[in-house]
Design a protein around this motif. Structure first.
Motif, PDB file in Angstrom:
ATOM      1  N   GLU A  43      -0.713 -39.064  29.940  1.00 46.86           N
ATOM      2  CA  GLU A  43      -0.612 -39.646  28.530  1.00 46.86           C
ATOM      3  C   GLU A  43      -0.652 -38.484  27.621  1.00 46.86           C
ATOM      4  O   GLU A  43      -0.382 -38.725  26.201  1.00 46.86           O
ATOM      5  CB  GLU A  43      -1.731 -40.372  28.617  1.00 46.86           C
ATOM      6  CG  GLU A  43      -1.404 -41.970  29.332  1.00 46.86           C
ATOM      7  CD  GLU A  43      -2.345 -42.834  29.058  1.00 46.86           C
ATOM      8  OE1 GLU A  43      -3.066 -42.964  28.161  1.00 46.86           O
ATOM      9  OE2 GLU A  43      -2.110 -43.930  30.008  1.00 46.86           O
ATOM     10  N   ARG A  44      -1.618 -37.414  27.715  1.00 48.61           N
ATOM     11  CA  ARG A  44      -1.423 -36.430  26.557  1.00 48.61           C
ATOM     12  C   ARG A  44      -0.396 -35.984  26.339  1.00 48.61           C
ATOM     13  O   ARG A  44      -0.008 -35.651  25.256  1.00 48.61           O
ATOM     14  CB  ARG A  44      -2.742 -35.408  27.061  1.00 48.61           C
ATOM     15  CG  ARG A  44      -3.100 -34.362  25.963  1.00 48.61           C
ATOM     16  CD  ARG A  44      -4.331 -33.738  26.462  1.00 48.61           C
ATOM     17  NE  ARG A  44      -4.452 -33.043  27.769  1.00 48.61           N
ATOM     18  CZ  ARG A  44      -5.211 -33.886  28.855  1.00 48.61           C
ATOM     19  NH1 ARG A  44      -6.118 -34.679  28.640  1.00 48.61           N
ATOM     20  NH2 ARG A  44      -5.040 -33.090  30.057  1.00 48.61           N
ATOM     21  N   LEU A  45       0.081 -35.413  27.558  1.00 44.12           N
ATOM     22  CA  LEU A  45       1.687 -34.691  27.285  1.00 44.12           C
ATOM     23  C   LEU A  45       2.775 -35.750  26.484  1.00 44.12           C
ATOM     24  O   LEU A  45       3.565 -35.456  25.693  1.00 44.12           O
ATOM     25  CB  LEU A  45       2.007 -34.384  28.751  1.00 44.12           C
ATOM     26  CG  LEU A  45       1.677 -33.160  29.277  1.00 44.12           C
ATOM     27  CD1 LEU A  45       2.280 -33.010  30.568  1.00 44.12           C
ATOM     28  CD2 LEU A  45       1.690 -31.728  28.407  1.00 44.12           C
ATOM     29  N   GLU A  95       1.991 -36.419  22.896  1.00 45.40           N
ATOM     30  CA  GLU A  95       2.513 -35.525  21.987  1.00 45.40           C
ATOM     31  C   GLU A  95       3.908 -35.415  21.864  1.00 45.40           C
ATOM     32  O   GLU A  95       4.394 -35.336  20.727  1.00 45.40           O
ATOM     33  CB  GLU A  95       2.217 -33.803  22.731  1.00 45.40           C
ATOM     34  CG  GLU A  95       0.732 -33.554  22.833  1.00 45.40           C
ATOM     35  CD  GLU A  95       0.349 -32.214  23.615  1.00 45.40           C
ATOM     36  OE1 GLU A  95       0.902 -31.600  23.844  1.00 45.40           O
ATOM     37  OE2 GLU A  95      -0.870 -32.111  23.941  1.00 45.40           O
ATOM     38  N   ARG A  96       4.721 -35.708  22.816  1.00 48.33           N
ATOM     39  CA  ARG A  96       5.958 -35.894  22.762  1.00 48.33           C
ATOM     40  C   ARG A  96       6.511 -37.085  21.775  1.00 48.33           C
ATOM     41  O   ARG A  96       7.495 -36.888  21.040  1.00 48.33           O
ATOM     42  CB  ARG A  96       6.595 -36.125  24.116  1.00 48.33           C
ATOM     43  CG  ARG A  96       8.257 -36.220  24.066  1.00 48.33           C
ATOM     44  CD  ARG A  96       9.031 -34.921  23.637  1.00 48.33           C
ATOM     45  NE  ARG A  96       8.673 -34.012  24.642  1.00 48.33           N
ATOM     46  CZ  ARG A  96       9.324 -32.705  24.691  1.00 48.33           C
ATOM     47  NH1 ARG A  96      10.195 -32.547  23.844  1.00 48.33           N
ATOM     48  NH2 ARG A  96       9.109 -31.869  25.696  1.00 48.33           N
ATOM     49  N   ALA A  97       5.688 -38.273  22.071  1.00 50.89           N
ATOM     50  CA  ALA A  97       5.835 -39.225  20.995  1.00 50.89           C
ATOM     51  C   ALA A  97       5.562 -38.925  19.475  1.00 50.89           C
ATOM     52  O   ALA A  97       6.348 -39.255  18.796  1.00 50.89           O
ATOM     53  CB  ALA A  97       5.192 -40.395  21.624  1.00 50.89           C
ATOM     54  N   HIS A 128       1.664 -43.143  20.873  1.00 52.59           N
ATOM     55  CA  HIS A 128       2.282 -43.435  22.276  1.00 52.59           C
ATOM     56  C   HIS A 128       2.629 -44.855  22.667  1.00 52.59           C
ATOM     57  O   HIS A 128       3.482 -45.414  23.009  1.00 52.59           O
ATOM     58  CB  HIS A 128       1.134 -43.080  23.223  1.00 52.59           C
ATOM     59  CG  HIS A 128       1.612 -43.031  24.700  1.00 52.59           C
ATOM     60  ND1 HIS A 128       1.512 -43.950  25.603  1.00 52.59           N
ATOM     61  CD2 HIS A 128       2.105 -41.815  25.469  1.00 52.59           C
ATOM     62  CE1 HIS A 128       1.902 -43.670  26.726  1.00 52.59           C
ATOM     63  NE2 HIS A 128       2.322 -42.186  26.776  1.00 52.59           N
ATOM     64  N   PRO A 129       1.783 -45.774  21.966  1.00 56.22           N
ATOM     65  CA  PRO A 129       2.007 -47.280  22.263  1.00 56.22           C
ATOM     66  C   PRO A 129       3.393 -47.614  21.452  1.00 56.22           C
ATOM     67  O   PRO A 129       4.101 -48.339  21.974  1.00 56.22           O
ATOM     68  CB  PRO A 129       0.890 -48.018  21.374  1.00 56.22           C
ATOM     69  CG  PRO A 129      -0.423 -47.015  21.556  1.00 56.22           C
ATOM     70  CD  PRO A 129       0.322 -45.775  21.402  1.00 56.22           C
ATOM     71  N   LYS A 131      14.298 -37.445  25.186  1.00 55.64           N
ATOM     72  CA  LYS A 131      13.342 -35.933  25.129  1.00 55.64           C
ATOM     73  C   LYS A 131      12.225 -36.268  26.150  1.00 55.64           C
ATOM     74  O   LYS A 131      11.717 -35.638  26.883  1.00 55.64           O
ATOM     75  CB  LYS A 131      12.920 -35.811  23.816  1.00 55.64           C
ATOM     76  CG  LYS A 131      13.870 -35.255  23.075  1.00 55.64           C
ATOM     77  CD  LYS A 131      13.402 -35.009  21.629  1.00 55.64           C
ATOM     78  CE  LYS A 131      14.569 -34.498  20.763  1.00 55.64           C
ATOM     79  NZ  LYS A 131      14.269 -34.418  19.027  1.00 55.64           N
ATOM     80  N   MET A 132      11.661 -37.837  26.229  1.00 54.97           N
ATOM     81  CA  MET A 132      10.761 -37.935  27.036  1.00 54.97           C
ATOM     82  C   MET A 132      10.981 -37.830  28.478  1.00 54.97           C
ATOM     83  O   MET A 132      10.180 -37.553  29.094  1.00 54.97           O
ATOM     84  CB  MET A 132      10.177 -39.611  26.716  1.00 54.97           C
ATOM     85  CG  MET A 132       8.931 -39.774  27.154  1.00 54.97           C
ATOM     86  SD  MET A 132       7.541 -38.936  26.656  1.00 54.97           S
ATOM     87  CE  MET A 132       7.018 -39.870  25.276  1.00 54.97           C
ATOM     88  N   MET A 133      12.276 -38.280  28.884  1.00 58.42           N
ATOM     89  CA  MET A 133      12.805 -38.291  30.084  1.00 58.42           C
ATOM     90  C   MET A 133      12.670 -36.828  30.555  1.00 58.42           C
ATOM     91  O   MET A 133      12.444 -36.563  31.750  1.00 58.42           O
ATOM     92  CB  MET A 133      13.962 -38.961  30.167  1.00 58.42           C
ATOM     93  CG  MET A 133      14.080 -40.567  29.929  1.00 58.42           C
ATOM     94  SD  MET A 133      12.935 -41.375  31.068  1.00 58.42           S
ATOM     95  CE  MET A 133      13.961 -40.974  32.758  1.00 58.42           C
TER      96      MET A 133
END
Length: 157
Positions: free
Chosen positions: A20-22, A25-27, A34-35, A108-110
């Motif tokens: 979730e932390r990583l 950051e990406r979000a 994140h949500p 990018k998240m993938m």
């Protein structure tokens, strides 16, 4: 076995917190919380869905979901429409800007997720999924109000 399971639960929690932390950051790099990313990713490549469906497909609680959708609407990334069949509920879909955000942020998240699992072979992933699914079934069976057997119509994730 004693209290050995506590080590496993702790490792599972630490993995989830780290992920979730990583991913947060990406979000944020995409201008989203994140949500908010969770909603954009869930709505991506769909014609949209009801609040109920969004709640079932995301890890966002019902109380938080409304606020997240309102903020995404203020950003111009989603639009809400009253459900024609049930005037008490809304249908949510991505706007053109929301689609553009999805198309930019989701890959990018993938990629980040793929990089985390680079050293995992197919067998490793299958074993991990099997063990996590087994744990989920046991946990759900012990929780009041939850089915004791998995629903075969739902994906076990």
């Amino acid at each position: 076995m004693g209290e050995r399971y506590l080590k496993s639960i702790r490792l599972l929690a630490e993995c989830m917190q780290g992920f979730e932390r990583l991913s947060s950051e990406r979000a944020r790099q995409s201008g989203l919380t994140h949500p908010q990313f969770d909603i954009i990713a869930t709505l991506g490549n769909t014609p949209g869905m009801s609040y109920k469906e969004l709640g079932e497909k995301t890890l966002i609680t019902k109380g938080t979901l409304t606020g997240v959708i309102e903020r995404l609407e203020q950003k111009g990334l989603v639009e809400r429409q009253r459900n024609d069949c049930d005037k008490r509920s809304f249908f949510v879909r991505l706007t053109a800007d929301g689609e553009a955000t999805f198309n930019a942020a989701f890959p990018k998240m993938m990629e980040m997720g793929r990089n985390l699992f680079t050293d995992y072979r197919e067998e490793d992933l299958a074993a991990l999924e099997k063990n996590l699914s087994k744990l989920k079934t046991v946990i759900m069976a012990g929780h009041p109000g939850c089915p004791s057997t998995p629903d075969p119509t739902k994906e076990n994730i």
